[in-house]
Design a protein around this motif. Sequence first.
Motif, PDB file in Angstrom:
ATOM      1  N   ALA A   1       0.903  -1.250   0.226  1.00 56.54           N
ATOM      2  CA  ALA A   1      -0.107  -0.137  -0.074  1.00 56.54           C
ATOM      3  C   ALA A   1       0.781   1.333   0.109  1.00 56.54           C
ATOM      4  O   ALA A   1       0.501   2.279  -0.569  1.00 56.54           O
ATOM      5  N   ALA A   2       2.227   1.285   0.526  1.00 59.64           N
ATOM      6  CA  ALA A   2       2.928   2.309   0.696  1.00 59.64           C
ATOM      7  C   ALA A   2       3.893   2.551  -0.614  1.00 59.64           C
ATOM      8  O   ALA A   2       4.683   3.237  -0.753  1.00 59.64           O
ATOM      9  N   GLY A   3       3.723   1.594  -1.411  1.00 56.33           N
ATOM     10  CA  GLY A   3       4.147   1.693  -2.867  1.00 56.33           C
ATOM     11  C   GLY A   3       5.555   1.008  -3.010  1.00 56.33           C
ATOM     12  O   GLY A   3       6.297   1.081  -3.771  1.00 56.33           O
ATOM     13  N   VAL A   4       5.700  -0.212  -2.211  1.00 56.93           N
ATOM     14  CA  VAL A   4       6.834  -1.105  -2.596  1.00 56.93           C
ATOM     15  C   VAL A   4       6.502  -2.301  -3.118  1.00 56.93           C
ATOM     16  O   VAL A   4       5.349  -2.853  -3.290  1.00 56.93           O
ATOM     17  N   PHE A   5       6.971  -2.410  -4.346  1.00 57.01           N
ATOM     18  CA  PHE A   5       6.828  -3.790  -5.482  1.00 57.01           C
ATOM     19  C   PHE A   5       7.687  -4.476  -5.575  1.00 57.01           C
ATOM     20  O   PHE A   5       9.054  -4.126  -5.535  1.00 57.01           O
ATOM     21  N   LEU A   6       7.452  -5.922  -5.653  1.00 56.01           N
ATOM     22  CA  LEU A   6       8.557  -6.849  -6.098  1.00 56.01           C
ATOM     23  C   LEU A   6       8.100  -7.701  -7.286  1.00 56.01           C
ATOM     24  O   LEU A   6       7.081  -8.282  -7.289  1.00 56.01           O
ATOM     25  N   ALA A   7       9.101  -7.443  -8.191  1.00 55.93           N
ATOM     26  CA  ALA A   7       9.036  -8.629  -9.431  1.00 55.93           C
ATOM     27  C   ALA A   7       9.506  -9.709  -9.314  1.00 55.93           C
ATOM     28  O   ALA A   7      10.761  -9.533  -9.081  1.00 55.93           O
ATOM     29  N   PHE A   8       9.092 -10.892  -9.350  1.00 55.94           N
ATOM     30  CA  PHE A   8       9.576 -12.086  -8.976  1.00 55.94           C
ATOM     31  C   PHE A   8      10.493 -12.893  -9.959  1.00 55.94           C
ATOM     32  O   PHE A   8      10.242 -12.555 -11.136  1.00 55.94           O
ATOM     33  N   GLN A   9      11.474 -13.467  -9.519  1.00 51.10           N
ATOM     34  CA  GLN A   9      12.432 -14.159 -10.339  1.00 51.10           C
ATOM     35  C   GLN A   9      11.617 -15.443 -11.193  1.00 51.10           C
ATOM     36  O   GLN A   9      11.783 -15.585 -12.294  1.00 51.10           O
ATOM     37  N   TYR A  10      10.838 -15.866 -10.246  1.00 52.48           N
ATOM     38  CA  TYR A  10       9.940 -17.007 -10.767  1.00 52.48           C
ATOM     39  C   TYR A  10       8.561 -16.709 -10.436  1.00 52.48           C
ATOM     40  O   TYR A  10       8.059 -17.168  -9.347  1.00 52.48           O
ATOM     41  N   PRO A  11       7.806 -16.087 -11.511  1.00 55.82           N
ATOM     42  CA  PRO A  11       6.466 -15.576 -11.107  1.00 55.82           C
ATOM     43  C   PRO A  11       5.539 -16.888 -10.858  1.00 55.82           C
ATOM     44  O   PRO A  11       5.548 -17.886 -11.749  1.00 55.82           O
ATOM     45  N   VAL A  12       4.683 -16.879 -10.080  1.00 55.34           N
ATOM     46  CA  VAL A  12       3.752 -17.988  -9.635  1.00 55.34           C
ATOM     47  C   VAL A  12       2.570 -17.761 -10.600  1.00 55.34           C
ATOM     48  O   VAL A  12       2.185 -16.772 -11.023  1.00 55.34           O
ATOM     49  N   GLU A  13       1.862 -19.025 -11.071  1.00 55.85           N
ATOM     50  CA  GLU A  13       0.832 -19.152 -11.480  1.00 55.85           C
ATOM     51  C   GLU A  13      -0.294 -18.898 -10.629  1.00 55.85           C
ATOM     52  O   GLU A  13      -0.254 -19.684  -9.519  1.00 55.85           O
ATOM     53  N   ILE A  14      -1.605 -18.428 -10.989  1.00 56.19           N
ATOM     54  CA  ILE A  14      -2.977 -18.373  -9.844  1.00 56.19           C
ATOM     55  C   ILE A  14      -3.931 -18.738 -10.757  1.00 56.19           C
ATOM     56  O   ILE A  14      -4.820 -17.902 -11.214  1.00 56.19           O
ATOM     57  N   PRO A  15      -4.099 -19.955 -11.139  1.00 61.36           N
ATOM     58  CA  PRO A  15      -5.316 -20.522 -11.935  1.00 61.36           C
ATOM     59  C   PRO A  15      -6.525 -20.345 -11.184  1.00 61.36           C
ATOM     60  O   PRO A  15      -6.885 -20.032  -9.969  1.00 61.36           O
TER      61      PRO A  15
END
Length: 274
Positions: free
Chosen positions: A77-91
């Motif tokens: 909410a404060a504006g911190v973002f992480l792009a993952f090395q191994y993005p997960v799937e969310i079926p």
Amino acid sequence: MLSIRDLEVRVDDKPILQGVNLQVGAGEVHAIMGPNGSGKSTLAYLLAGHPGYQASRGEVRYRGEDLLSMSVEQRAAAGVFLAFQYPVEIPGVSNIQFLKSALNSLRKQRGEPELDAIEFLDSVKAKVRQMQMEEALLYRGVNEGFSGGEKKSNEVLQLLVLEPTLAILDETDSGLDIDALKRVAAGINAYRRADRSLVLVTHYQRLLDYIEPDFVHVLQGGRISRSGGPELARELEREGYVPATGAQAPFEIRETHGSAHPQGPPEGREGGDE
């Protein structure tokens, strides 16, 4: 924007980060490089609030606030973002539903009105075109059946939609061919602004051919052993990482572009899982 002092992190009682010091100013891009097992992903997960990574010592402040005391939801909410090395799937959760829910949640936190369906759709489709992605990906489960390049592009699409203040990108370039790398880099460059900061975790100089950093840091043995400008990444590409030399050298904090910047001579490489 981000101030890290004397940060130590242990995972399963094994020391991973052993005294990290880093200062990131608003508008700056910092690249963190280093050999496998040096703690790069550990640092990224710790900053984002992964529950499996806790600081055993040190301080992390984000825009003057104690980042380590915030929950992962508060950090987002404060504006911190992480792009993952191994993005997960969310079926079962469509990409467009995921993005709309995330964006409106952030807008609500900021006291802004939610976007209606038409406003959001127009905005997100423009960003999909900017990333040269297929619109059909919006209506599939999050990362479900995506190629490696599509997953990494989708991480940058999230970056463009959510517009965080501090973005941490964990090896967003890994596994990309040259065309996908150019698309991802163009998206990241489109995000850059004077009031936003980027921390790029990468093994390779090739990403930095397209996203020029203000500073490059070498993370070895759980510490930042060297810091410099873009030329440091090119030196590492030519010569590799400096072999082990023993204890960490002291850091000098100098003022650069309105922020303190840690400096120190080469230091040794030790083992450690990221």
